[in-house]
Scaffold this active site. Sequence first.
Site, PDB file in Angstrom:
ATOM      1  N   GLY A  47       0.834  -1.201   0.000  1.00 44.06           N
ATOM      2  CA  GLY A  47       0.000   0.000   0.000  1.00 44.06           C
ATOM      3  C   GLY A  47       0.871   1.253   0.000  1.00 44.06           C
ATOM      4  N   MET A  48       0.245   2.401   0.157  1.00 50.15           N
ATOM      5  CA  MET A  48       1.002   3.647   0.050  1.00 50.15           C
ATOM      6  C   MET A  48       1.988   3.794   1.220  1.00 50.15           C
ATOM      7  SD  MET A  48      -0.433   7.290  -1.145  1.00 50.15           S
ATOM      8  CE  MET A  48      -1.593   7.412   0.164  1.00 50.15           C
ATOM      9  N   VAL A  49       1.511   3.628   2.446  1.00 45.73           N
ATOM     10  CA  VAL A  49       2.400   3.730   3.609  1.00 45.73           C
ATOM     11  C   VAL A  49       3.396   2.570   3.583  1.00 45.73           C
ATOM     12  CG1 VAL A  49       2.516   3.672   6.138  1.00 45.73           C
ATOM     13  CG2 VAL A  49       0.664   4.920   5.007  1.00 45.73           C
ATOM     14  N   THR A  66      -3.784  -9.771   1.701  1.00 51.38           N
ATOM     15  CA  THR A  66      -5.180 -10.181   1.869  1.00 51.38           C
ATOM     16  C   THR A  66      -5.783 -10.556   0.512  1.00 51.38           C
ATOM     17  OG1 THR A  66      -5.987  -7.912   1.623  1.00 51.38           O
ATOM     18  CG2 THR A  66      -5.552  -8.658   3.862  1.00 51.38           C
ATOM     19  N   GLN A 120      -1.832  -2.401   6.819  1.00 49.62           N
ATOM     20  CA  GLN A 120      -2.977  -2.860   6.048  1.00 49.62           C
ATOM     21  C   GLN A 120      -4.233  -2.030   6.318  1.00 49.62           C
ATOM     22  OE1 GLN A 120      -2.679  -5.114   3.755  1.00 49.62           O
ATOM     23  NE2 GLN A 120      -4.807  -5.075   3.136  1.00 49.62           N
ATOM     24  N   CYS A 126      -0.885  11.230  11.476  1.00 53.93           N
ATOM     25  CA  CYS A 126       0.165  11.953  10.751  1.00 53.93           C
ATOM     26  C   CYS A 126       0.309  13.412  11.203  1.00 53.93           C
ATOM     27  CB  CYS A 126      -0.110  11.888   9.250  1.00 53.93           C
ATOM     28  SG  CYS A 126      -1.832  12.126   8.822  1.00 53.93           S
ATOM     29  N   GLN A 176      -3.858  19.825   4.982  1.00 56.08           N
ATOM     30  CA  GLN A 176      -3.424  18.431   4.856  1.00 56.08           C
ATOM     31  C   GLN A 176      -3.469  17.941   3.406  1.00 56.08           C
ATOM     32  OE1 GLN A 176      -5.370  17.543   9.175  1.00 56.08           O
ATOM     33  NE2 GLN A 176      -4.878  15.727   7.993  1.00 56.08           N
ATOM     34  N   ARG A 186      -8.385  19.649   4.198  1.00 59.74           N
ATOM     35  CA  ARG A 186      -7.683  18.961   3.099  1.00 59.74           C
ATOM     36  C   ARG A 186      -7.422  19.983   1.993  1.00 59.74           C
ATOM     37  NH1 ARG A 186      -5.747  14.374   4.053  1.00 59.74           N
ATOM     38  NH2 ARG A 186      -7.723  13.401   4.610  1.00 59.74           N
ATOM     39  N   HIS A 203       1.875  17.608   4.832  1.00 56.08           N
ATOM     40  CA  HIS A 203       0.893  18.347   5.618  1.00 56.08           C
ATOM     41  C   HIS A 203       1.574  19.620   6.144  1.00 56.08           C
ATOM     42  CE1 HIS A 203      -1.681  14.986   5.359  1.00 56.08           C
ATOM     43  NE2 HIS A 203      -1.718  14.568   6.608  1.00 56.08           N
TER      44      HIS A 203
HETATM   45  P1  NAP Z   1      -3.546   1.655   0.923  1.00 53.75           P
HETATM   46  O1  NAP Z   1      -2.583   2.365   0.031  1.00 53.75           O
HETATM   47  O2  NAP Z   1      -4.972   1.672   0.532  1.00 53.75           O
HETATM   48  O3  NAP Z   1      -3.045   0.100   1.062  1.00 53.75           O
HETATM   49  C1  NAP Z   1      -3.697  -0.848   1.881  1.00 53.75           C
HETATM   50  C2  NAP Z   1      -3.775  -2.200   1.194  1.00 53.75           C
HETATM   51  O4  NAP Z   1      -4.615  -2.141   0.049  1.00 53.75           O
HETATM   52  C3  NAP Z   1      -2.487  -2.743   0.627  1.00 53.75           C
HETATM   53  O5  NAP Z   1      -1.676  -3.252   1.643  1.00 53.75           O
HETATM   54  C4  NAP Z   1      -2.997  -3.847  -0.287  1.00 53.75           C
HETATM   55  O6  NAP Z   1      -3.249  -5.016   0.482  1.00 53.75           O
HETATM   56  C5  NAP Z   1      -4.330  -3.284  -0.764  1.00 53.75           C
HETATM   57  N1  NAP Z   1      -4.323  -2.894  -2.190  1.00 53.75           N
HETATM   58  C6  NAP Z   1      -5.358  -3.106  -3.022  1.00 53.75           C
HETATM   59  N2  NAP Z   1      -5.071  -2.636  -4.232  1.00 53.75           N
HETATM   60  C7  NAP Z   1      -3.833  -2.119  -4.192  1.00 53.75           C
HETATM   61  C8  NAP Z   1      -3.000  -1.490  -5.144  1.00 53.75           C
HETATM   62  N3  NAP Z   1      -3.370  -1.277  -6.411  1.00 53.75           N
HETATM   63  N4  NAP Z   1      -1.776  -1.063  -4.771  1.00 53.75           N
HETATM   64  C9  NAP Z   1      -1.364  -1.247  -3.501  1.00 53.75           C
HETATM   65  N5  NAP Z   1      -2.110  -1.856  -2.558  1.00 53.75           N
HETATM   66  C10 NAP Z   1      -3.351  -2.280  -2.892  1.00 53.75           C
HETATM   67  O7  NAP Z   1      -3.495   2.206   2.426  1.00 53.75           O
HETATM   68  P2  NAP Z   1      -2.500   3.294   3.087  1.00 53.75           P
HETATM   69  O8  NAP Z   1      -2.876   4.660   2.667  1.00 53.75           O
HETATM   70  O9  NAP Z   1      -1.105   2.816   2.903  1.00 53.75           O
HETATM   71  O10 NAP Z   1      -2.933   3.168   4.641  1.00 53.75           O
HETATM   72  C11 NAP Z   1      -2.680   1.985   5.409  1.00 53.75           C
HETATM   73  C12 NAP Z   1      -2.967   2.245   6.878  1.00 53.75           C
HETATM   74  O11 NAP Z   1      -2.096   3.264   7.356  1.00 53.75           O
HETATM   75  C13 NAP Z   1      -4.384   2.765   7.167  1.00 53.75           C
HETATM   76  O12 NAP Z   1      -4.843   2.259   8.390  1.00 53.75           O
HETATM   77  C14 NAP Z   1      -4.202   4.254   7.295  1.00 53.75           C
HETATM   78  O13 NAP Z   1      -5.197   4.850   8.094  1.00 53.75           O
HETATM   79  C15 NAP Z   1      -2.855   4.294   7.978  1.00 53.75           C
HETATM   80  N6  NAP Z   1      -2.161   5.556   7.764  1.00 53.75           N
HETATM   81  C16 NAP Z   1      -2.154   6.069   6.526  1.00 53.75           C
HETATM   82  C17 NAP Z   1      -1.490   7.264   6.294  1.00 53.75           C
HETATM   83  C18 NAP Z   1      -1.439   7.834   4.907  1.00 53.75           C
HETATM   84  O14 NAP Z   1      -0.750   8.760   4.726  1.00 53.75           O
HETATM   85  N7  NAP Z   1      -2.122   7.302   3.904  1.00 53.75           N
HETATM   86  C19 NAP Z   1      -0.820   7.910   7.346  1.00 53.75           C
HETATM   87  C20 NAP Z   1      -0.826   7.313   8.633  1.00 53.75           C
HETATM   88  C21 NAP Z   1      -1.493   6.124   8.820  1.00 53.75           C
HETATM   89  P3  NAP Z   1      -3.210  -6.507  -0.110  1.00 53.75           P
HETATM   90  O15 NAP Z   1      -1.819  -6.768  -0.612  1.00 53.75           O
HETATM   91  O16 NAP Z   1      -3.558  -7.325   1.070  1.00 53.75           O
HETATM   92  O17 NAP Z   1      -4.218  -6.508  -1.205  1.00 53.75           O
END
Ligand code: NAP
Length: 367
Positions: free
Chosen positions: A11-13, A37, A69, A131, A158, A263, A270
């Site tokens: 994922g992004m993080v 997953t 995740q 964040c 943000q 936002r 941010h």
């Molecule tokens: P995200 O990018 O949506 O990724 C989460 C999961 O989505 C991935 O691990 C992957 O899991 C799945 N996924 C499905 N399609 C994908 C694709 N095309 N590319 C990559 N992954 C894909 O979530 P995130 O923004 O990283 O956030 C993860 C957690 O960190 C959340 O709880 C969020 O609240 C927290 N957080 C986020 C930030 C932020 O800046 N975004 C900051 C602090 C905390 P599978 O491999 O299992 O499919």
Amino acid sequence: MLKFGFIGWRGMVGSVLMERIGLNRDIDSVEALYYSTSQVGQPGPGGAPLLDADDVSQLEQLDVIVTCQGSGHTKRVYPALRSAGWSGYWVDASSALRMADDAVIVLDPINRAQIDAALKDGIKTFIGGNCTVSLMLMAIGGLLRSGHVEWVSTMTYQSASGAGAKFLKELVSQMGLLGSAAQEQLVDPAASVLEIDRIITQQLHSPKLASAITGVPLAASLIPWIDSAVEEGQTREEWKGQVETNKILGTTDPIPVDGICVRVGAMRCHSQGLTIKLKEDLPLDEVEALIKESSEWTRVIPNAKTESMQALTPAAVSGTLEIPVGRIRKMKMGPRYVAAFTVGDQLLWGAAEPLRRMLPILKNHLG
Ligand code: NAP
């Protein structure tokens, strides 16, 4: 050899975390296992097939689980793992367990002593902070720790990345649509600026820009609401400001923190405009010295136009660990009121970096 499992690594993080782990060689001396997953069985980093992130019996073998995740997965798997008797270390980017009594919010440049004490006490759940809160503490944690602050108001700007990958992509596509709508007028020196404004406003009002992801246009606009509503008119993002700041600082007499979270169309940094009320009239150079002490990444930027424009913007800070704090001055409200502005990369100090820095700490602790 210690076994570390990674969930949410693509994922992004998670991607930023893996990049930082690679650069710092944090997992060279451990066995790393990768989970998913949705892509179980497909090749993961290093080529081995991805394991099932929902299979508790597979996760139980791990000494440390690092997950980016999301809260849904944590709420599903964490209680099941603990009920099954798993006694390993859980390191998580999501907010699901942040306020739990037996969890520590990790931001080691600010609360390393709290992390060390928790490890000594047998705490095994370590969660990355919100964040905006982490970035605010990296900016003015030294001043807050000094005991001179009565309260802080944070007005945030943000970035889109804080709302996830889809939101970020949507912002860029909205920017593209707006730019192309006025393309003809932009290259015509005779075109009136009011005509360009009319075209952009028309686009902003068209359903094309109010996507299902951002809800309303973000490019050339802003959204003054982040996350769900909680009590007394606050959003959850605003509520986290006070509770997480005080949990990280371990204050016995909580410092009030409140403001409006907004936002804006920035990519991954941010920014926050801070109003700080001091308990007494401290000279500005003392305030700046305490701010500088926040962390080795904190930089005090002179309150001047060129320096502010060059060092205190999302464009300047993006992709770096720098935490600039500038526009520091006493306010017209009186000598105890200080203004400041800070910027930080929310995917680094706001998300991945505090988690990454837990890995060497845990490796040391586990010997
Ligand atoms: P995200 O990018 O949506 O990724 C989460 C999961 O989505 C991935 O691990 C992957 O899991 C799945 N996924 C499905 N399609 C994908 C694709 N095309 N590319 C990559 N992954 C894909 O979530 P995130 O923004 O990283 O956030 C993860 C957690 O960190 C959340 O709880 C969020 O609240 C927290 N957080 C986020 C930030 C932020 O800046 N975004 C900051 C602090 C905390 P599978 O491999 O299992 O499919």
